[in-house]
Design a protein around this motif. Structure first.
Motif, PDB file in Angstrom:
ATOM      1  N   LYS A   1       0.834  -1.208   0.000  1.00  0.00           N
ATOM      2  CA  LYS A   1       0.000   0.000   0.000  1.00  0.00           C
ATOM      3  C   LYS A   1       0.867   1.256   0.000  1.00  0.00           C
ATOM      4  O   LYS A   1       0.561   2.233  -0.678  1.00  0.00           O
ATOM      5  N   THR A   2       1.953   1.221   0.757  1.00  0.00           N
ATOM      6  CA  THR A   2       2.825   2.388   0.867  1.00  0.00           C
ATOM      7  C   THR A   2       3.542   2.678  -0.444  1.00  0.00           C
ATOM      8  O   THR A   2       3.600   3.816  -0.892  1.00  0.00           O
ATOM      9  N   PHE A   3       4.085   1.648  -1.078  1.00  0.00           N
ATOM     10  CA  PHE A   3       4.904   1.840  -2.271  1.00  0.00           C
ATOM     11  C   PHE A   3       4.148   1.594  -3.575  1.00  0.00           C
ATOM     12  O   PHE A   3       4.696   1.819  -4.659  1.00  0.00           O
ATOM     13  N   GLY A   4       2.922   1.114  -3.510  1.00  0.00           N
ATOM     14  CA  GLY A   4       2.127   0.879  -4.712  1.00  0.00           C
ATOM     15  C   GLY A   4       2.672  -0.227  -5.596  1.00  0.00           C
ATOM     16  O   GLY A   4       2.623  -0.135  -6.820  1.00  0.00           O
ATOM     17  N   THR A   5       3.192  -1.280  -4.981  1.00  0.00           N
ATOM     18  CA  THR A   5       3.789  -2.382  -5.750  1.00  0.00           C
ATOM     19  C   THR A   5       2.933  -3.637  -5.708  1.00  0.00           C
ATOM     20  O   THR A   5       3.450  -4.746  -5.834  1.00  0.00           O
ATOM     21  N   LYS A   6       1.621  -3.470  -5.543  1.00  0.00           N
ATOM     22  CA  LYS A   6       0.716  -4.604  -5.391  1.00  0.00           C
ATOM     23  C   LYS A   6       0.950  -5.617  -6.485  1.00  0.00           C
ATOM     24  O   LYS A   6       1.082  -5.222  -7.619  1.00  0.00           O
TER      25      LYS A   6
END
Length: 90
Positions: A57-62
């Motif tokens: 969620k923090t880095f947007g690397t889902k």
């Protein structure tokens, strides 16, 4: 003079209770051991997955960090189970 028979019986009963408590501390039940091992494995996987979810969620690397930390949690859980099982055998 001899001791009072009641006091003698009381001392014997106290010794038996202490011995029984000591045996319980050193010999946990098999169900308790199984629950401990399974809890260690599951908790490591859950913690790893939650950390991965938060970082995703923090880095947007889902979904990459969830997957990576899931497997890190599985490995950590297996290592914990192995260590605990070795301690139980001693």
């Amino acid at each position: 003079m001899s001791k009072d028979p009641f006091k003698t019986r009381l001392e014997i009963a106290k010794k038996k209770v202490l011995e029984k408590e000591n045996r319980k501390k050193h010999n946990p039940s098999p169900i308790g051991n199984a629950f401990k091992l399974s809890t260690e494995l599951v908790s490591a996987v859950v913690v790893g997955t939650i950390i991965g979810f938060i970082l995703d969620k923090t880095f947007g690397t889902k979904p990459w960090l969830i997957l990576i930390f899931f497997f890190v949690g599985v490995i950590a859980g297996i290592i914990n189970v192995i260590k605990s099982a070795k301690k139980m055998q001693k």
